[in-house]
Design a protein around this motif. Structure first.
Motif, short mmCIF file in Angstrom:
data_model
loop_
_atom_site.label_atom_id
_atom_site.label_comp_id
_atom_site.label_asym_id
_atom_site.label_seq_id
_atom_site.Cartn_x
_atom_site.Cartn_y
_atom_site.Cartn_z
N ARG A 54 38.22 2.45 58.92
CA ARG A 54 38.86 3.30 57.91
C ARG A 54 38.97 4.74 58.41
O ARG A 54 40.01 5.39 58.29
CB ARG A 54 38.07 3.24 56.61
CG ARG A 54 38.68 4.01 55.46
CD ARG A 54 37.74 4.07 54.28
NE ARG A 54 37.41 2.75 53.74
CZ ARG A 54 36.21 2.18 53.80
NH1 ARG A 54 35.21 2.83 54.39
NH2 ARG A 54 35.98 1.00 53.28
N THR A 55 37.88 5.23 58.99
CA THR A 55 37.86 6.59 59.51
C THR A 55 38.81 6.76 60.69
O THR A 55 39.55 7.75 60.78
CB THR A 55 36.43 6.98 59.92
OG1 THR A 55 35.56 6.84 58.80
CG2 THR A 55 36.37 8.40 60.44
N LEU B 291 41.55 5.08 61.44
CA LEU B 291 42.95 5.04 61.03
C LEU B 291 43.33 6.24 60.17
O LEU B 291 44.49 6.66 60.14
CB LEU B 291 43.24 3.74 60.29
CG LEU B 291 43.19 2.49 61.18
CD1 LEU B 291 43.13 1.22 60.35
CD2 LEU B 291 44.39 2.46 62.12
N CYS B 292 42.35 6.80 59.50
CA CYS B 292 42.60 8.02 58.73
C CYS B 292 42.83 9.21 59.67
O CYS B 292 43.74 10.01 59.46
CB CYS B 292 41.42 8.29 57.80
SG CYS B 292 41.52 9.85 56.89
N LEU B 293 42.02 9.31 60.72
CA LEU B 293 42.10 10.44 61.63
C LEU B 293 43.26 10.32 62.62
O LEU B 293 43.77 11.34 63.09
CB LEU B 293 40.79 10.58 62.41
CG LEU B 293 39.57 11.01 61.59
CD1 LEU B 293 38.32 10.97 62.45
CD2 LEU B 293 39.78 12.39 61.00
N PRO C 157 46.71 8.29 62.67
CA PRO C 157 47.71 7.34 62.16
C PRO C 157 48.68 6.82 63.22
O PRO C 157 49.51 5.97 62.93
CB PRO C 157 48.46 8.16 61.10
CG PRO C 157 48.23 9.58 61.47
CD PRO C 157 46.88 9.63 62.11
N GLU D 161 38.22 -0.06 49.04
CA GLU D 161 38.14 1.35 49.39
C GLU D 161 38.95 1.59 50.66
O GLU D 161 38.44 1.41 51.76
CB GLU D 161 36.69 1.77 49.60
CG GLU D 161 35.82 1.72 48.37
CD GLU D 161 34.41 2.23 48.65
OE1 GLU D 161 34.23 3.46 48.67
OE2 GLU D 161 33.52 1.40 48.85
N LEU E 165 42.47 3.99 52.35
CA LEU E 165 42.78 5.37 52.70
C LEU E 165 43.30 6.12 51.48
O LEU E 165 44.13 5.60 50.73
CB LEU E 165 43.84 5.41 53.81
CG LEU E 165 43.44 4.77 55.15
CD1 LEU E 165 44.58 4.92 56.14
CD2 LEU E 165 42.18 5.39 55.70
N TYR E 166 42.83 7.32 51.32
CA TYR E 166 43.24 8.14 50.19
C TYR E 166 44.77 8.26 50.14
O TYR E 166 45.41 8.60 51.13
CB TYR E 166 42.60 9.53 50.31
CG TYR E 166 43.06 10.52 49.27
CD1 TYR E 166 42.79 10.32 47.92
CD2 TYR E 166 43.77 11.67 49.64
CE1 TYR E 166 43.21 11.23 46.96
CE2 TYR E 166 44.18 12.59 48.69
CZ TYR E 166 43.91 12.37 47.35
OH TYR E 166 44.33 13.27 46.41
N THR F 190 47.34 6.75 50.79
CA THR F 190 48.12 5.79 51.57
C THR F 190 47.94 4.37 51.04
O THR F 190 48.91 3.63 50.89
CB THR F 190 47.72 5.85 53.06
OG1 THR F 190 47.96 7.16 53.55
CG2 THR F 190 48.53 4.85 53.88
N SER F 191 46.69 3.97 50.77
CA SER F 191 46.45 2.62 50.28
C SER F 191 47.05 2.40 48.89
O SER F 191 47.40 1.28 48.53
CB SER F 191 44.94 2.34 50.25
OG SER F 191 44.43 2.25 51.56
N LEU G 228 47.44 -0.74 55.88
CA LEU G 228 46.21 -1.13 56.58
C LEU G 228 46.25 -2.59 57.00
O LEU G 228 45.89 -2.94 58.12
CB LEU G 228 44.99 -0.87 55.71
CG LEU G 228 44.40 0.53 55.70
CD1 LEU G 228 43.25 0.61 54.71
CD2 LEU G 228 43.91 0.93 57.08
#
Length: 343
Positions: free
Chosen positions: A265-266, A268-270, A272, A302, A304-305, A307-308, A315
């Motif tokens: 998660r981290t 893919l968040c950092l 893209p 839970e 990505l803020y 995006t999900s 994802l």
């Protein structure tokens, strides 16, 4: 360069060997046990390292212009071939060791190319035609140990830090819970609370022991508990219990995949630009679709803020599981040696 390159994949349990051809074909595959601290208890690390050097050098035929590609299961400096640590092979030992220099001293006529085993697997996976247009590919291996690598396909580059390292996620701090309480387990490197302590193959087995201690009645009544009590090995028991929809087995896998999901998660968040995150390794392949299902369960609950919420498929489209032979460290060792990686 000879038409065939000798390739070796050194893991904590086995050393695999083959001949790699320029077309990517692997021939004459063999496998033998690795000289590890678990196989030779009481042996010093220096003696184990000397045994490894003899093993690798003796595996190479005495032919002119011999070229060898080695995929090595260790945290190592890809610029120099210096190994920093290999918990599955040498336990908590972390004194730098120049494997390339030791090999060259014993067999100076051989051209040695050494990369981390996850790097090798990524090189092979990233070479697949379907990934040629990806910007970046991440490969994570979940096996006896845990690590990942990211390659920038546009540059053909796997960036490293000042120590020549990248993606040693198995030794990041992690949090895990079982039966409503946190768990603290030791990693093979000697530290407590690392990702690999909970989510590697040995880590999941240790998690099962904790669950059995905390929930003895549920454990005894579960399919997982019954199978292990009958003498079936843990890995087979877990897969069979999951196939039979055992609730306790699912709870165990859910707990073990939670910290892996947090790392992905981290990542893919950092970044893209990672167009695909490929999962591989003995745990992933052994548990089949159950592993990805548990992992995606965390990322669905839970993600990505924003995006999900706005693009829930984003994802899911990026996380895949490698098929048999799609991320082979032996093949990657051949690619590394042929391409001259590392420079």
């Amino acid at each position: 360069m000879n038409a065939a390159i000798t390739v070796l994949d050194v893991g904590g349990t086995h050393i695999r060997q083959a001949l790699w051809l320029r077309e990517g074909e692997l021939r004459a595959r063999t496998s033998r046990p690795s000289p590890s601290f678990k196989r030779f208890p009481g042996t010093s690390v220096a003696e184990l390292q000397a045994m490894m050097v003899r093993e690798l050098c003796d595996a190479v035929a005495e032919t002119p212009d011999a070229v060898v590609g080695i995929s090595f299961g260790a945290a190592l400096d890809h610029r120099s071939g210096t190994i920093y640590a290999s918990a599955p092979l040498w336990g908590g030992h972390s004194e730098p060791y120049s494997l390339r220099a030791a090999l060259a001293a014993r067999r100076p006529e051989v051209r040695w190319h050494i990369v981390n085993d996850v790097t090798a697997a990524l090189l092979h996976a990233a070479a697949a035609p379907g990934r040629s247009t990806h910007r970046k590919v991440l490969l994570a291996t979940i096996s006896t140990g845990i690590a990942c690598r990211v390659i920038d396909q546009r540059l053909g580059l796997i960036p490293v830090d000042i120590c020549g390292l990248q993606g040693e996620i198995g030794h990041l701090p992690a949090h895990c819970e079982l039966a409503g309480r946190s768990v603290e387990l030791d990693c093979d490197c000697g530290q407590t609370g690392h990702l690999a302590a909970y989510a590697s193959g040995p880590g999941i087995a240790r998690m099962a022991e904790v669950l059995a201690q905390r929930e003895p009645r549920r454990w005894a009544a579960s399919r997982l508990g019954l199978l292990t009590s009958d003498g079936t090995d843990f890995e087979s028991s877990l897969r069979r219990a999951l196939d039979e929809q055992d609730g306790l087995a699912a709870e165990l896998l859910d707990a073990a995949t939670a910290p892996v999901a947090a790392v992905l998660r981290t990542a893919l968040c950092l970044d893209p630009e990672i167009d695909e995150a490929v999962l591989t390794g003995g745990v992933v392949h052994g548990l089949g679709h159950h592993y990805r299902h548990a992992l995606m369960g965390h990322l669905t609950r839970e993600g990505l803020y924003l995006t999900s919420e706005r693009s829930p498929e984003w994802l899911d489209q990026r996380i895949t599981v490698s098929g048999p032979g799609e991320a082979d460290s032996l093949a990657g060792a051949g690619i590394a040696a042929y391409a001259g990686v590392p420079a």
